[in-house]
Write a protein that holds these residues in place. Structure first.
Motif, PDB file in Angstrom:
ATOM      1  N   LEU A 205       0.850  -1.046  -0.084  1.00 48.77           N
ATOM      2  CA  LEU A 205      -0.142  -0.011   0.001  1.00 48.77           C
ATOM      3  C   LEU A 205       0.875   1.285  -0.236  1.00 48.77           C
ATOM      4  N   TYR A 213       1.904   9.390  -5.954  1.00 51.49           N
ATOM      5  CA  TYR A 213       2.555  10.793  -5.481  1.00 51.49           C
ATOM      6  C   TYR A 213       3.445  11.194  -6.490  1.00 51.49           C
ATOM      7  N   ARG A 216       2.466  11.932 -10.136  1.00 50.79           N
ATOM      8  CA  ARG A 216       1.678  13.124 -10.224  1.00 50.79           C
ATOM      9  C   ARG A 216       3.056  14.201 -10.322  1.00 50.79           C
TER      10      ARG A 216
ATOM     11  N   LYS B  81      -1.163  15.208  -2.586  1.00 50.65           N
ATOM     12  CA  LYS B  81      -1.052  13.862  -2.167  1.00 50.65           C
ATOM     13  C   LYS B  81      -1.942  12.961  -2.423  1.00 50.65           C
ATOM     14  N   PRO B  82      -1.857  11.543  -2.827  1.00 55.78           N
ATOM     15  CA  PRO B  82      -2.884  10.887  -3.166  1.00 55.78           C
ATOM     16  C   PRO B  82      -3.759  10.534  -1.822  1.00 55.78           C
ATOM     17  N   VAL B  83      -4.773  10.654  -1.831  1.00 58.51           N
ATOM     18  CA  VAL B  83      -5.878  10.262  -0.556  1.00 58.51           C
ATOM     19  C   VAL B  83      -5.835   8.883  -0.257  1.00 58.51           C
ATOM     20  N   ASP B  84      -5.214   8.443   1.226  1.00 59.18           N
ATOM     21  CA  ASP B  84      -5.299   7.145   1.394  1.00 59.18           C
ATOM     22  C   ASP B  84      -6.514   6.659   2.039  1.00 59.18           C
ATOM     23  N   LYS B  86      -7.506   3.515   1.383  1.00 57.66           N
ATOM     24  CA  LYS B  86      -7.384   1.971   1.610  1.00 57.66           C
ATOM     25  C   LYS B  86      -6.920   1.529   2.972  1.00 57.66           C
ATOM     26  N   SER B  87      -6.190   2.391   3.514  1.00 53.42           N
ATOM     27  CA  SER B  87      -5.368   2.272   4.658  1.00 53.42           C
ATOM     28  C   SER B  87      -6.416   1.847   5.980  1.00 53.42           C
ATOM     29  N   LEU B  90      -7.616  -1.577   5.351  1.00 52.53           N
ATOM     30  CA  LEU B  90      -6.601  -2.596   5.535  1.00 52.53           C
ATOM     31  C   LEU B  90      -6.423  -2.887   6.933  1.00 52.53           C
ATOM     32  N   GLU B  91      -6.234  -1.858   7.607  1.00 50.46           N
ATOM     33  CA  GLU B  91      -6.135  -1.606   9.098  1.00 50.46           C
ATOM     34  C   GLU B  91      -7.253  -2.746   9.809  1.00 50.46           C
ATOM     35  N   ASN B  93      -9.110  -5.059   8.078  1.00 55.32           N
ATOM     36  CA  ASN B  93      -8.784  -6.506   7.661  1.00 55.32           C
ATOM     37  C   ASN B  93      -7.647  -7.070   8.506  1.00 55.32           C
ATOM     38  N   ILE B  94      -6.363  -6.276   8.797  1.00 49.89           N
ATOM     39  CA  ILE B  94      -5.593  -6.943   9.505  1.00 49.89           C
ATOM     40  C   ILE B  94      -6.034  -7.187  10.943  1.00 49.89           C
TER      41      ILE B  94
END
Lengths: 280, 167
Positions: A205, A213, A216, B81-84, B86-87, B90-91, B93-94
């Motif tokens: 991830l 990033y 971009r 910045k790409p917006v996270d 999925k984190s 994922l957390e 799921n973990i």
């Protein structure tokens, strides 16, 4: 006693031409290979209770999962001295008792004398059955001498084979259980590997975010660079165009200055020059 | 412009591979292939140039004001910045996975204790010579013949089910 005729079970202690059973017991005990398997907190010592094992303290033994009171193991087979009796019925102690007084033949003499006394005094009434009994004894003695050992060995082997088969069943079951323990522990260890997989997923991830990033940033840089490069190229084309135009303009102006008179004058000047060169 | 950030921790695939059950090899391999693709993409970005040679453009472009304007604006511009998103998933799921692992290990321990109990029982049996036939059948249920189903000797379905000959 009759079972002794057909089955030589029990622990034979005295002297014998065969290997005594007790020796087999002793050697089995000394050679037994005990394995130890680990449990969570303690260790289980695998007891070697295989044939010919012997449990002496049988009265205090507690049977696992005993379904009723007082259930427990049988007492071990009693010790069996092959020299305890002579000719299957006469105790050895009689011979030992009479040996100092009458020697080796004492008991035989006593018994013969006793029989003779019983017959002569008619305490024992001699009848048809006497012949029958004598024939019976002689026949069985002969049979015993001839095939007795084979029958004893055969019946003994039946008994021992059954015990050994039970031992095998038990050993197989225990092996299976120990294998199960190993498998469960292996699966638990593998399940703990989930942490590593989760870490890998987190790393993936992070990498994907980082990649996005950077991509971009790279695209912004690319766009800006393209615009600047456009400027550079436009400037270059501009200068090239102006230069070309200037060259054309100068050429045009030069061509305009050239008239037929000037052309003739130039030609004459050239001929004069050639003449001077030729005269030299 | 903020260039590369986050330090990426490499995955120990060899360590992971030996912990995978044979039945899960296929799933694991697809996961590894996907991860390798992600890693390859990441490695490709490492070669990209993120800086502009302003000196060159200052020299080569006559319109200085334009270049300066570009530089100023470029420095001021922040790449979003790409917006996270999925984190969090994922957390979650973990967390679920960890719970499942803990549950699995607990179940394993329980069955282990059962197995140890069984082992202890077998281990504390007296020698067969000193057990009655009924005792043997009680401790080893599979040995007890079914007299109702097989009334005739040897009371088993096939000869293979009889007591084995000693090895």
């Amino acid at each position: 006693m009759l079972s002794r005729l057909f089955c030589s079970t029990g622990r034979i202690v005295g002297k014998s031409t065969k290997i005594p059973l007790c020796l087999r017991v002793v050697s089995a005990r000394s050679n037994s290979t005990n394995s130890v398997i680990e449990t969570g907190t303690s260790t289980i010592q695998i007891k070697d209770m295989n044939y010919p094992a012997r449990l002496d303290d049988w009265e205090n033994f507690k049977m696992p999962g005993a379904p009723y009171e007082g259930m427990g193991p049988l007492p071990p087979l009693p010790d069996y001295d092959q020299n305890f009796t002579r000719h299957y019925v006469f105790p050895e102690t009689w011979f030992q008792f009479l040996y100092p007084r009458t020697g080796a033949t004492g008991t035989y003499t006593l018994l013969t004398g006793l029989a003779a006394m019983l017959v002569s005094k008619e305490y024992y009434i001699y009848s048809h059955d006497t012949w029958y009994a004598a024939a019976f004894i002689i026949a069985f003695t002969t049979l015993n001498k001839a095939v007795g050992p084979f029958i004893r060995d055969f019946t003994e082997s039946l008994r021992v084979d059954r015990l050994k088969a039970y031992d095998q069943v038990k050993a197989d079951e225990m092996d299976g259980l120990i294998k199960t323990v190993d498998e469960i522990k292996l699966e638990q260890w593998r399940a703990k590997g989930q942490e590593l997989i989760n870490e890998a997923r987190k790393t993936n991830l992070a990498m994907m975010l980082e990649t996005e990033y950077i991509n971009r940033q790279a695209s912004v840089v690319e766009a800006v660079k393209r615009k600047l490069d456009y400027q550079v190229t436009v400037q270059k084309v501009d200068t090239e165009l102006t230069q070309g135009h200037m060259v054309k303009w100068i050429e045009k102006k030069v061509m305009e200055t050239i008239t037929p008179e000037t052309q003739k004058a130039t030609l004459n000047a050239c001929i004069a020059q050639l003449n001077t060169i030729a005269s030299k | 412009m903020a260039a590369r950030q986050a330090v990426i921790k490499p995955v120990e695939w060899a360590k992971l591979q030996e912990r995978i059950a044979p039945a899960m090899k296929g799933k694991f391999n697809t996961f590894k292939n996907k991860s390798d693709a992600v890693l390859a993409n990441y490695m490709k970005t490492q070669e990209k140039k993120l800086t502009i040679d302003w000196g060159f453009y200052h020299q080569s472009i006559a319109n200085k004001a334009l270049v300066q304007d570009f530089e100023k604006k470029m420095k001021a511009f922040q790449v979003p910045k790409p917006v996270d998103t999925k984190s969090a998933i994922l957390e979650k799921n973990i967390k679920e996975d960890n719970e499942k692992v803990v549950q699995f290990i607990k179940e394993g321990d329980e069955s282990l204790s059962d197995v140890y109990e069984e082992l202890n029982r077998l281990n504390s049996l007296p020698p067969f010579e000193q057990m009655t036939q009924e005792d043997v059948y009680m401790q080893f249920k599979s040995l007890r013949p079914n007299y109702e189903k097989y009334p005739a000797w040897p009371h088993v379905a096939t000869p293979e089910d009889m007591l084995p000959k000693p090895r």
